[in-house]
Enzyme design. Structure first.
Site, PDB file in Angstrom:
ATOM      1  N   HIS A   1       2.126   8.946   1.114  1.00 57.97           N
ATOM      2  CA  HIS A   1       1.089   8.765   0.108  1.00 57.97           C
ATOM      3  C   HIS A   1       1.456   9.718  -1.021  1.00 57.97           C
ATOM      4  O   HIS A   1       1.934  10.834  -0.761  1.00 57.97           O
ATOM      5  CB  HIS A   1      -0.290   9.132   0.668  1.00 57.97           C
ATOM      6  CG  HIS A   1      -0.666   8.350   1.892  1.00 57.97           C
ATOM      7  ND1 HIS A   1      -1.449   7.216   1.856  1.00 57.97           N
ATOM      8  CD2 HIS A   1      -0.344   8.527   3.202  1.00 57.97           C
ATOM      9  CE1 HIS A   1      -1.603   6.745   3.084  1.00 57.97           C
ATOM     10  NE2 HIS A   1      -0.940   7.517   3.922  1.00 57.97           N
TER      11      HIS A   1
ATOM     12  N   HIS B   1       5.382   6.736   6.818  1.00 58.54           N
ATOM     13  CA  HIS B   1       5.147   6.296   5.443  1.00 58.54           C
ATOM     14  C   HIS B   1       4.642   7.479   4.636  1.00 58.54           C
ATOM     15  O   HIS B   1       4.433   8.558   5.185  1.00 58.54           O
ATOM     16  CB  HIS B   1       4.116   5.156   5.423  1.00 58.54           C
ATOM     17  CG  HIS B   1       2.806   5.581   5.957  1.00 58.54           C
ATOM     18  ND1 HIS B   1       2.486   5.505   7.314  1.00 58.54           N
ATOM     19  CD2 HIS B   1       1.740   6.160   5.354  1.00 58.54           C
ATOM     20  CE1 HIS B   1       1.280   6.004   7.486  1.00 58.54           C
ATOM     21  NE2 HIS B   1       0.813   6.424   6.324  1.00 58.54           N
TER      22      HIS B   1
ATOM     23  N   HIS C   1       0.839  -1.212   0.000  1.00 58.42           N
ATOM     24  CA  HIS C   1       0.000   0.000   0.000  1.00 58.42           C
ATOM     25  C   HIS C   1       0.865   1.249   0.000  1.00 58.42           C
ATOM     26  O   HIS C   1       0.474   2.279  -0.536  1.00 58.42           O
ATOM     27  CB  HIS C   1      -0.882   0.052   1.263  1.00 58.42           C
ATOM     28  CG  HIS C   1      -1.575  -1.230   1.565  1.00 58.42           C
ATOM     29  ND1 HIS C   1      -2.413  -1.842   0.671  1.00 58.42           N
ATOM     30  CD2 HIS C   1      -1.556  -2.029   2.679  1.00 58.42           C
ATOM     31  CE1 HIS C   1      -2.892  -2.951   1.225  1.00 58.42           C
ATOM     32  NE2 HIS C   1      -2.381  -3.090   2.428  1.00 58.42           N
TER      33      HIS C   1
ATOM     34  N   HIS D   1       3.267  10.715   6.684  1.00 64.11           N
ATOM     35  CA  HIS D   1       2.562  10.434   7.933  1.00 64.11           C
ATOM     36  C   HIS D   1       3.505   9.803   8.948  1.00 64.11           C
ATOM     37  O   HIS D   1       4.040   8.721   8.717  1.00 64.11           O
ATOM     38  CB  HIS D   1       1.381   9.486   7.676  1.00 64.11           C
ATOM     39  CG  HIS D   1       0.267  10.147   6.945  1.00 64.11           C
ATOM     40  ND1 HIS D   1      -0.688   9.434   6.231  1.00 64.11           N
ATOM     41  CD2 HIS D   1      -0.052  11.455   6.785  1.00 64.11           C
ATOM     42  CE1 HIS D   1      -1.541  10.283   5.692  1.00 64.11           C
ATOM     43  NE2 HIS D   1      -1.176  11.518   6.007  1.00 64.11           N
TER      44      HIS D   1
ATOM     45  N   THR E   1      -6.373   6.363   7.494  1.00 68.07           N
ATOM     46  CA  THR E   1      -6.866   6.657   6.145  1.00 68.07           C
ATOM     47  C   THR E   1      -6.826   5.421   5.245  1.00 68.07           C
ATOM     48  O   THR E   1      -7.106   5.502   4.054  1.00 68.07           O
ATOM     49  CB  THR E   1      -6.043   7.772   5.469  1.00 68.07           C
ATOM     50  OG1 THR E   1      -4.705   7.264   5.250  1.00 68.07           O
ATOM     51  CG2 THR E   1      -6.002   9.021   6.311  1.00 68.07           C
ATOM     52  N   THR E   2      -6.441   4.274   5.843  1.00 65.87           N
ATOM     53  CA  THR E   2      -6.507   3.012   5.108  1.00 65.87           C
ATOM     54  C   THR E   2      -7.237   2.005   5.989  1.00 65.87           C
ATOM     55  O   THR E   2      -7.242   2.151   7.216  1.00 65.87           O
ATOM     56  CB  THR E   2      -5.099   2.449   4.821  1.00 65.87           C
ATOM     57  OG1 THR E   2      -4.460   2.179   6.084  1.00 65.87           O
ATOM     58  CG2 THR E   2      -4.245   3.418   4.022  1.00 65.87           C
TER      59      THR E   2
ATOM     60  N   GLU F   1      -3.307  13.366   0.960  1.00 63.20           N
ATOM     61  CA  GLU F   1      -4.605  12.875   1.457  1.00 63.20           C
ATOM     62  C   GLU F   1      -5.420  14.059   1.963  1.00 63.20           C
ATOM     63  O   GLU F   1      -6.516  14.327   1.473  1.00 63.20           O
ATOM     64  CB  GLU F   1      -4.375  11.832   2.552  1.00 63.20           C
ATOM     65  CG  GLU F   1      -3.616  10.607   2.026  1.00 63.20           C
ATOM     66  CD  GLU F   1      -3.997   9.318   2.703  1.00 63.20           C
ATOM     67  OE1 GLU F   1      -3.754   9.177   3.918  1.00 63.20           O
ATOM     68  OE2 GLU F   1      -4.561   8.445   2.023  1.00 63.20           O
TER      69      GLU F   1
END
Ligand SMILES: NS(=O)(=O)c1ccc(C(=O)N[C@@H](c2ccccc2)c2cnnn2CC(=O)NCCCS)cc1
Ligand SMILES: [Zn+2]
Length: 267
Positions: free
Chosen positions: A101, A99, A65, A124, A204-205, A111
């Protein structure tokens, strides 16, 4: 369908997560669009303070992810002060992992958005309330269990501190790959200002648990297009799968505010 087959594609992307994770339509979901004019300045909000000492052994991995830098949880390291405190937080929250995004080409990929503006990426830094809970997993289901510090990345000059990460990405090209990643201090990825917005939200996942106090820094850091390009050489798939899918656009779009107040640490 076993729970962990979610992704960012047409079939398994954010708009279908509610099927396996009904909390996707909950009252405190993340990310959100931050409207600076509607944010409430709270003069009672103290500044946040970050104590990111070096814990030697960490690793970097591709979990299918995102690319995640995990802190080790060994006794020596977990005793090291690697915490965020102050701000909206009652006590110190311990850094677990960080991590990113990001998007495809262009300037979408974050995000959170700010007055509808998207950034090319969002970092994040994930912390858990180790003062109150005995494990990350236990904290992850508690309303005050997690605190995630969000940092926007925008395209500009190269960010030197990011090169240790981008130069390691070839080692974790495929889902399920991991490699040693030592002595990295995420201080080098922080902007000069720690001005922030904060609001109660969620992962958010999936599993989208509503356990996150979000602290989003207002000032982005600059990274180069070349550095972002290296993130896009990662793949969502494992080495065994024949379908090669570039890892990009691994962001969830903003979710309804549902009456929440976003507070600002500044006027
Ligand atoms: N984007 S975010 O900052 O809001 C965010 C922060 C942390 C997590 C997370 O730790 N998720 C793992 C977890 C393990 C135990 C309890 C609950 C949750 C999990 C669950 N299945 N896989 N993982 C690994 C995972 O998702 N790691 C984080 C990579 C972000 S894409 C997810 C999102
Ligand atoms: Zn994230």
């Amino acid at each position: 369908m076993t729970g962990n087959q979610w992704g960012y594609g047409e079939e398994d992307g954010p708009s279908s997560w509610y099927k396996d994770y009904p909390i996707a339509e909950g009252a405190r979901q993340s990310p959100i669009n931050i409207a600076p004019e509607e944010a409430v300045y709270d003069h009672g909000l103290p500044p946040i303070s970050l104590h990111y000492d070096n814990c030697t052994s960490t690793n970097i991995s591709n979990n299918g992810h995102s690319v995640v830098v995990d802190r080790c949880e060994c006794d020596r390291c977990s005793s090291l002060l690697t915490v965020i405190q102050g701000g909206p937080l009652e006590n110190a929250y311990r850094l677990k992992q960080f991590h990113f995004h990001w998007g495809g080409k262009g300037c979408h990929g974050s995000e959170h958005t700010v007055a509808g503006k998207t950034y090319t990426s969002e970092l994040h830094l994930v912390h858990w309330n180790a003062a109150k809970y005995s494990s990350f997993a236990e904290a992850a289901v508690a309303p005050d269990g997690l605190a995630v510090l969000g940092v926007f990345l925008e395209i500009g000059d190269e960010r030197g501190g990011l090169n240790k990460i981008t130069d390691s990405l070839y080692m974790v090209k495929f889902k399920g790959t991991v490699t040693d990643f030592r002595d990295f201090n995420p201080n080098c990825l922080l902007p000069s200002s720690l001005k922030y917005w904060t609001y109660p939200g969620s992962l958010t996942t999936p599993p989208l648990y509503e356990s996150v106090t979000w602290i989003v820094l207002t000032e982005p850091i600059c990274v180069s297009e070349k550095q972002m390009g290296k993130f896009r050489t990662l793949l969502f798939n494992s080495e065994e799968e024949e379908q090669r899918t570039r890892m990009e656009n691994n962001f969830r779009p903003p979710q309804p505010l549902k009456g929440r107040t976003v507070r600002a640490s500044f006027k």
